[in-house]
Design a protein around this motif. Sequence first.
Motif, PDB file in Angstrom:
ATOM      1  N   SER A   1       0.828  -1.211   0.000  1.00 53.51           N
ATOM      2  CA  SER A   1       0.000   0.000   0.000  1.00 53.51           C
ATOM      3  C   SER A   1       0.862   1.261   0.000  1.00 53.51           C
ATOM      4  O   SER A   1       0.403   2.336  -0.383  1.00 53.51           O
ATOM      5  N   ALA A   2       2.119   1.130   0.445  1.00 52.31           N
ATOM      6  CA  ALA A   2       3.015   2.285   0.467  1.00 52.31           C
ATOM      7  C   ALA A   2       4.444   1.810   0.282  1.00 52.31           C
ATOM      8  O   ALA A   2       4.856   0.806   0.875  1.00 52.31           O
ATOM      9  N   VAL A   3       5.185   2.523  -0.547  1.00 59.80           N
ATOM     10  CA  VAL A   3       6.605   2.238  -0.762  1.00 59.80           C
ATOM     11  C   VAL A   3       7.402   3.381  -0.144  1.00 59.80           C
ATOM     12  O   VAL A   3       7.242   4.537  -0.522  1.00 59.80           O
ATOM     13  N   VAL A   4       8.272   3.046   0.806  1.00 57.63           N
ATOM     14  CA  VAL A   4       9.086   4.053   1.483  1.00 57.63           C
ATOM     15  C   VAL A   4      10.363   4.331   0.700  1.00 57.63           C
ATOM     16  O   VAL A   4      10.729   5.483   0.463  1.00 57.63           O
ATOM     17  N   ASP A   5      11.039   3.250   0.268  1.00 58.29           N
ATOM     18  CA  ASP A   5      12.314   3.396  -0.442  1.00 58.29           C
ATOM     19  C   ASP A   5      12.593   2.097  -1.205  1.00 58.29           C
ATOM     20  O   ASP A   5      12.815   1.060  -0.579  1.00 58.29           O
ATOM     21  N   PRO A   6      12.595   2.130  -2.542  1.00 55.94           N
ATOM     22  CA  PRO A   6      12.828   0.910  -3.313  1.00 55.94           C
ATOM     23  C   PRO A   6      14.295   0.570  -3.538  1.00 55.94           C
ATOM     24  O   PRO A   6      14.604  -0.425  -4.193  1.00 55.94           O
ATOM     25  N   THR A   7      15.214   1.370  -2.979  1.00 52.69           N
ATOM     26  CA  THR A   7      16.641   1.109  -3.173  1.00 52.69           C
ATOM     27  C   THR A   7      17.001  -0.291  -2.680  1.00 52.69           C
ATOM     28  O   THR A   7      16.718  -0.657  -1.540  1.00 52.69           O
ATOM     29  N   GLY A   8      17.617  -1.082  -3.536  1.00 50.71           N
ATOM     30  CA  GLY A   8      18.050  -2.417  -3.159  1.00 50.71           C
ATOM     31  C   GLY A   8      17.015  -3.503  -3.324  1.00 50.71           C
ATOM     32  O   GLY A   8      17.294  -4.675  -3.037  1.00 50.71           O
ATOM     33  N   ALA A   9      15.813  -3.158  -3.801  1.00 46.21           N
ATOM     34  CA  ALA A   9      14.758  -4.171  -3.928  1.00 46.21           C
ATOM     35  C   ALA A   9      15.151  -5.247  -4.941  1.00 46.21           C
ATOM     36  O   ALA A   9      14.932  -6.443  -4.710  1.00 46.21           O
ATOM     37  N   GLY A  10      15.731  -4.837  -6.063  1.00 43.42           N
ATOM     38  CA  GLY A  10      16.145  -5.818  -7.066  1.00 43.42           C
ATOM     39  C   GLY A  10      17.225  -6.747  -6.543  1.00 43.42           C
ATOM     40  O   GLY A  10      17.212  -7.960  -6.820  1.00 43.42           O
ATOM     41  N   ASP A  11      18.170  -6.207  -5.770  1.00 39.46           N
ATOM     42  CA  ASP A  11      19.220  -7.034  -5.170  1.00 39.46           C
ATOM     43  C   ASP A  11      18.631  -7.969  -4.112  1.00 39.46           C
ATOM     44  O   ASP A  11      19.062  -9.116  -3.980  1.00 39.46           O
ATOM     45  N   SER A  12      17.658  -7.476  -3.350  1.00 38.13           N
ATOM     46  CA  SER A  12      16.999  -8.320  -2.355  1.00 38.13           C
ATOM     47  C   SER A  12      16.245  -9.460  -3.022  1.00 38.13           C
ATOM     48  O   SER A  12      16.223 -10.594  -2.521  1.00 38.13           O
ATOM     49  N   PHE A  13      15.627  -9.152  -4.164  1.00 41.40           N
ATOM     50  CA  PHE A  13      14.899 -10.189  -4.915  1.00 41.40           C
ATOM     51  C   PHE A  13      15.830 -11.324  -5.323  1.00 41.40           C
ATOM     52  O   PHE A  13      15.581 -12.501  -5.036  1.00 41.40           O
ATOM     53  N   VAL A  14      16.930 -10.987  -5.984  1.00 44.60           N
ATOM     54  CA  VAL A  14      17.810 -12.039  -6.481  1.00 44.60           C
ATOM     55  C   VAL A  14      18.551 -12.718  -5.330  1.00 44.60           C
ATOM     56  O   VAL A  14      18.797 -13.930  -5.377  1.00 44.60           O
ATOM     57  N   GLY A  15      18.868 -11.973  -4.258  1.00 45.04           N
ATOM     58  CA  GLY A  15      19.497 -12.591  -3.101  1.00 45.04           C
ATOM     59  C   GLY A  15      18.589 -13.593  -2.412  1.00 45.04           C
ATOM     60  O   GLY A  15      18.997 -14.713  -2.092  1.00 45.04           O
ATOM     61  N   GLY A  16      17.322 -13.196  -2.196  1.00 49.24           N
ATOM     62  CA  GLY A  16      16.369 -14.120  -1.603  1.00 49.24           C
ATOM     63  C   GLY A  16      16.137 -15.341  -2.473  1.00 49.24           C
ATOM     64  O   GLY A  16      16.030 -16.468  -1.978  1.00 49.24           O
ATOM     65  N   MET A  17      16.086 -15.131  -3.779  1.00 53.94           N
ATOM     66  CA  MET A  17      15.881 -16.233  -4.720  1.00 53.94           C
ATOM     67  C   MET A  17      17.013 -17.250  -4.632  1.00 53.94           C
ATOM     68  O   MET A  17      16.784 -18.463  -4.510  1.00 53.94           O
ATOM     69  N   VAL A  18      18.255 -16.779  -4.702  1.00 49.45           N
ATOM     70  CA  VAL A  18      19.398 -17.695  -4.685  1.00 49.45           C
ATOM     71  C   VAL A  18      19.546 -18.349  -3.309  1.00 49.45           C
ATOM     72  O   VAL A  18      19.883 -19.530  -3.207  1.00 49.45           O
ATOM     73  N   GLY A  19      19.277 -17.585  -2.237  1.00 50.34           N
ATOM     74  CA  GLY A  19      19.322 -18.171  -0.907  1.00 50.34           C
ATOM     75  C   GLY A  19      18.330 -19.310  -0.755  1.00 50.34           C
ATOM     76  O   GLY A  19      18.654 -20.367  -0.195  1.00 50.34           O
ATOM     77  N   TYR A  20      17.119 -19.116  -1.256  1.00 49.38           N
ATOM     78  CA  TYR A  20      16.105 -20.177  -1.192  1.00 49.38           C
ATOM     79  C   TYR A  20      16.539 -21.386  -2.019  1.00 49.38           C
ATOM     80  O   TYR A  20      16.395 -22.534  -1.586  1.00 49.38           O
ATOM     81  N   LEU A  21      17.069 -21.143  -3.219  1.00 52.05           N
ATOM     82  CA  LEU A  21      17.525 -22.243  -4.080  1.00 52.05           C
ATOM     83  C   LEU A  21      18.585 -23.088  -3.382  1.00 52.05           C
ATOM     84  O   LEU A  21      18.589 -24.317  -3.488  1.00 52.05           O
ATOM     85  N   ALA A  22      19.512 -22.421  -2.694  1.00 49.18           N
ATOM     86  CA  ALA A  22      20.592 -23.141  -2.031  1.00 49.18           C
ATOM     87  C   ALA A  22      20.077 -24.029  -0.905  1.00 49.18           C
ATOM     88  O   ALA A  22      20.671 -25.060  -0.591  1.00 49.18           O
TER      89      ALA A  22
END
Length: 299
Positions: free
Chosen positions: A224-245
């Motif tokens: 409903s509200a975005v405070v700061d999107p800085t790093g969201a793309g890095d968080s996405f790929v980091g969470g993805m690879v962490g889950y895969l591992a």
Amino acid sequence: MSVLIVGSTALDSIKTPHAENPRLLGGSASHAAVAASFFSPVKLVGVVGNDFPKKYLDLYRRHKINLDGLQLRPGKTFHWSGEYEANMNNRRTLLTELGVFETFTPTLPRAHRDTPFVLLANIAPALQHHVLDQMRRPKFVVADTMDLWLNIALPDLLKLLPRLDGFVLNDSEAHQLTKEDNVFIAMKKIHKLGPKYVIIKKGSHGSILSGPRGYFICPAYPLSAVVDPTGAGDSFVGGMVGYLAAARGLIDTNLRRAMIYGSVTASFCCEGFGLTRTTRIKRHDIDRRVKELEQLTKF
């Protein structure tokens, strides 16, 4: 299994129409490492100066991130300053001070060279090559990129792509690389350059995967509200690879759910400045949002 993450470790000064926060912990490797740490052990490789606050080193350690590959050098830490408009998709860079990052060469400790999962976060393709030259047959390698490298280091990037299992970029970068407006045609062209899996990020509209099992449309968790999107793309790929591992079974079987977990982890990043929100959540918070997202997309 553990994840090796190599990228920038920085201090970010971020301004929005509503608030301003100076010298927050940032950088592609920082966001990706914290996101991955909810699922798997993480080894971080980067560089910081002697002005890097101890509280941020302590924050890494609270997330059990291995810092044996984090170089501490005399000088200033990479500092980026940016300002967002009311539309959070639009931002402009106010200041970039590379500091010790300007001469950064990622040297891997011996114990890091057998890490099965490798995330080459957003750094120059030549440095990403240098990391892979030190690795011993990793199981899965994924790299992120940005428009800067497409402009000034395209030959290096094109040489890197055949060495990757997965390649992550946003829709404008896919257009820049392939000269195609249609994202699905762009993905086919990128596959021909080497990667088995291609993921195109579309910001608040989620992401799209192309792989051997076809396409997958990964939604973004609705905020409903975005405070700061800085790093969201890095968080996405980091969470993805962490889950895969952490997941058992084949990459091809687990990748779609891994993207969902990455998407949800990135949603927390957007709810606070820098890493302030992501570092306050627990794994059960992520699991709860994944269940909500499953209900929203089930039919």
